[in-house]
Design an enzyme around this catalytic site. Structure first.
Site, PDB file in Angstrom:
ATOM      1  N   LYS A   1      -4.996  75.110 -78.260  1.00  0.00           N
ATOM      2  CA  LYS A   1      -5.291  74.566 -76.956  1.00  0.00           C
ATOM      3  C   LYS A   1      -5.018  73.055 -76.889  1.00  0.00           C
ATOM      4  CE  LYS A   1      -9.314  77.594 -76.574  1.00  0.00           C
ATOM      5  NZ  LYS A   1     -10.803  77.592 -76.458  1.00  0.00           N
ATOM      6  N   GLY A   2      -4.972  72.428 -78.043  1.00  0.00           N
ATOM      7  CA  GLY A   2      -5.039  70.963 -78.109  1.00  0.00           C
ATOM      8  C   GLY A   2      -3.969  70.205 -77.364  1.00  0.00           C
TER       9      GLY A   2
ATOM     10  N   GLU B   1       2.892  69.323 -79.644  1.00  0.00           N
ATOM     11  CA  GLU B   1       1.661  69.565 -80.408  1.00  0.00           C
ATOM     12  C   GLU B   1       0.758  68.335 -80.308  1.00  0.00           C
ATOM     13  OE1 GLU B   1      -0.519  71.246 -81.543  1.00  0.00           O
ATOM     14  OE2 GLU B   1      -0.460  71.697 -83.686  1.00  0.00           O
ATOM     15  N   ASP B   2      -0.556  68.556 -80.410  1.00  0.00           N
ATOM     16  CA  ASP B   2      -1.485  67.432 -80.313  1.00  0.00           C
ATOM     17  C   ASP B   2      -1.424  66.544 -81.556  1.00  0.00           C
ATOM     18  OD1 ASP B   2      -2.655  69.365 -81.967  1.00  0.00           O
ATOM     19  OD2 ASP B   2      -4.589  69.381 -80.965  1.00  0.00           O
TER      20      ASP B   2
ATOM     21  N   ASP C   1      -1.006  67.286 -89.214  1.00  0.00           N
ATOM     22  CA  ASP C   1      -1.866  66.844 -90.307  1.00  0.00           C
ATOM     23  C   ASP C   1      -1.186  67.268 -91.622  1.00  0.00           C
ATOM     24  OD1 ASP C   1      -4.114  66.061 -91.742  1.00  0.00           O
ATOM     25  OD2 ASP C   1      -5.303  67.797 -91.198  1.00  0.00           O
TER      26      ASP C   1
ATOM     27  N   LYS D   1      -0.711  62.357 -88.659  1.00  0.00           N
ATOM     28  CA  LYS D   1      -1.445  61.904 -89.857  1.00  0.00           C
ATOM     29  C   LYS D   1      -0.491  62.043 -91.037  1.00  0.00           C
ATOM     30  CE  LYS D   1      -6.210  63.193 -88.752  1.00  0.00           C
ATOM     31  NZ  LYS D   1      -7.241  64.223 -89.020  1.00  0.00           N
TER      32      LYS D   1
ATOM     33  N   PHE E   1     -11.250  61.949 -88.253  1.00  0.00           N
ATOM     34  CA  PHE E   1     -11.153  63.066 -87.322  1.00  0.00           C
ATOM     35  C   PHE E   1     -11.187  62.534 -85.888  1.00  0.00           C
ATOM     36  CE2 PHE E   1     -12.250  66.975 -85.155  1.00  0.00           C
ATOM     37  CZ  PHE E   1     -11.425  67.868 -85.824  1.00  0.00           C
ATOM     38  N   VAL E   2     -10.160  62.897 -85.119  1.00  0.00           N
ATOM     39  CA  VAL E   2     -10.041  62.351 -83.764  1.00  0.00           C
ATOM     40  C   VAL E   2     -10.313  63.420 -82.709  1.00  0.00           C
ATOM     41  CG1 VAL E   2      -8.476  60.465 -84.360  1.00  0.00           C
ATOM     42  CG2 VAL E   2      -7.530  62.688 -83.794  1.00  0.00           C
TER      43      VAL E   2
ATOM     44  N   ASP F   1     -10.297  68.593 -79.848  1.00  0.00           N
ATOM     45  CA  ASP F   1     -11.719  68.969 -79.828  1.00  0.00           C
ATOM     46  C   ASP F   1     -12.393  68.799 -81.187  1.00  0.00           C
ATOM     47  OD1 ASP F   1     -10.449  71.186 -81.217  1.00  0.00           O
ATOM     48  OD2 ASP F   1     -12.304  72.289 -80.905  1.00  0.00           O
TER      49      ASP F   1
ATOM     50  N   ARG G   1     -12.703  67.755 -75.530  1.00  0.00           N
ATOM     51  CA  ARG G   1     -11.282  67.822 -75.144  1.00  0.00           C
ATOM     52  C   ARG G   1     -11.011  67.031 -73.870  1.00  0.00           C
ATOM     53  NH1 ARG G   1      -8.620  71.793 -78.162  1.00  0.00           N
ATOM     54  NH2 ARG G   1      -9.830  73.642 -78.659  1.00  0.00           N
TER      55      ARG G   1
HETATM   56  P1  5GP Z   1      -1.909  71.078 -89.774  1.00  0.00           P
HETATM   57  O1  5GP Z   1      -1.468  72.514 -89.839  1.00  0.00           O
HETATM   58  O2  5GP Z   1      -0.798  70.100 -89.530  1.00  0.00           O
HETATM   59  O3  5GP Z   1      -2.728  70.711 -90.981  1.00  0.00           O
HETATM   60  O4  5GP Z   1      -2.975  70.984 -88.643  1.00  0.00           O
HETATM   61  C1  5GP Z   1      -2.720  70.822 -87.319  1.00  0.00           C
HETATM   62  C2  5GP Z   1      -3.973  71.216 -86.565  1.00  0.00           C
HETATM   63  O5  5GP Z   1      -5.173  70.763 -87.223  1.00  0.00           O
HETATM   64  C3  5GP Z   1      -3.998  70.546 -85.218  1.00  0.00           C
HETATM   65  O6  5GP Z   1      -3.330  71.301 -84.240  1.00  0.00           O
HETATM   66  C4  5GP Z   1      -5.488  70.444 -84.956  1.00  0.00           C
HETATM   67  O7  5GP Z   1      -5.942  71.651 -84.401  1.00  0.00           O
HETATM   68  C5  5GP Z   1      -6.114  70.298 -86.315  1.00  0.00           C
HETATM   69  N1  5GP Z   1      -6.432  68.900 -86.635  1.00  0.00           N
HETATM   70  C6  5GP Z   1      -5.979  68.178 -87.666  1.00  0.00           C
HETATM   71  N2  5GP Z   1      -6.493  66.940 -87.659  1.00  0.00           N
HETATM   72  C7  5GP Z   1      -7.290  66.868 -86.556  1.00  0.00           C
HETATM   73  C8  5GP Z   1      -8.108  65.829 -85.989  1.00  0.00           C
HETATM   74  O8  5GP Z   1      -8.216  64.692 -86.462  1.00  0.00           O
HETATM   75  N3  5GP Z   1      -8.765  66.151 -84.845  1.00  0.00           N
HETATM   76  C9  5GP Z   1      -8.703  67.380 -84.264  1.00  0.00           C
HETATM   77  N4  5GP Z   1      -9.407  67.578 -83.154  1.00  0.00           N
HETATM   78  N5  5GP Z   1      -7.939  68.376 -84.777  1.00  0.00           N
HETATM   79  C10 5GP Z   1      -7.251  68.125 -85.909  1.00  0.00           C
END
Ligand code: 5GP
Length: 174
Positions: free
Chosen positions: A42-43, A98-99, A102, A130, A151-152, A158, A164
């Protein structure tokens, strides 16, 4: 509910300015073309809504939803598609929105999934990156802001489905 401790990271004005810059870059890169923009629920919903309204080229809109199993604040490595796109992307120019990236696992999974449908091109636009936390080598084509660990929330992001709707982005203390 206990009041969370939060610190502003990006104001709505800074976000708006950066979204306009990104949209300008994307419009230039795809000038004269058409895009299929795919948001990750949803982000990404707020970022995507702002971005497509600033991109001055025609685009179709679709969404995917993926679930990542493990701790609530971090991907475990096991990513599963729970809602697929409904648009044919064969031969089309695709922009994934994508939001936040990470570890990179979610986007890597999604890129592999969508490439099997033979798009003409596929690029990725993330609001936040990140970069230092990658577990796989993954680079987005367009990045709003690069951030450090922490964590943002806000602007679509969210914490346990809260926050959100905040127009600004905050770092929270958990
Ligand atoms: P990845 O697969 O790249 O590790 O993770 C991406 C997902 O992790 C993002 O779409 C989000 O849902 C979640 N995520 C990672 N870091 C954060 C953060 O700092 N804040 C929030 N709200 N979600 C995060």
């Amino acid at each position: 509910m206990k009041e969370m401790s939060k610190e502003i990271l990006f104001s709505r004005d800074a976000i708006q300015k950066r979204v306009q810059e990104l949209a300008g870059q994307i419009s230039g890169d795809y000038a004269g073309g058409e895009l299929v923009v795919i948001g990750i629920l949803k982000g990404a919903f707020i970022f995507m809504a702002d971005l497509v309204r600033e991109i001055g080229i025609p685009c179709k809109i679709d969404f995917v939803r993926v679930a990542s199993y493990g701790a609530s604040s971090e991907s475990s490595g096991k990513v599963v598609m729970t809602k697929d796109i409904e648009t044919s992307i064969k031969g089309r120019d695709i922009l994934i929105v994508e939001d936040i990236v990470d570890t990179g696992l979610t986007l890597q999974y999604l890129v592999d999934w969508l490439k099997e449908r033979n798009p003409h091109s596929l690029k990725i636009c993330v609001f936040l990156d990140k970069r230092k936390r990658r577990k796989v080598s993954f680079e987005a084509d367009y990045v709003g802001f690069t951030i450090d660990d922490g964590f943002v929330v806000g602007y679509g992001l969210d914490f346990n489905e809260q926050y959100r709707f905040f127009p600004d982005v905050y770092v929270i203390e958990q």
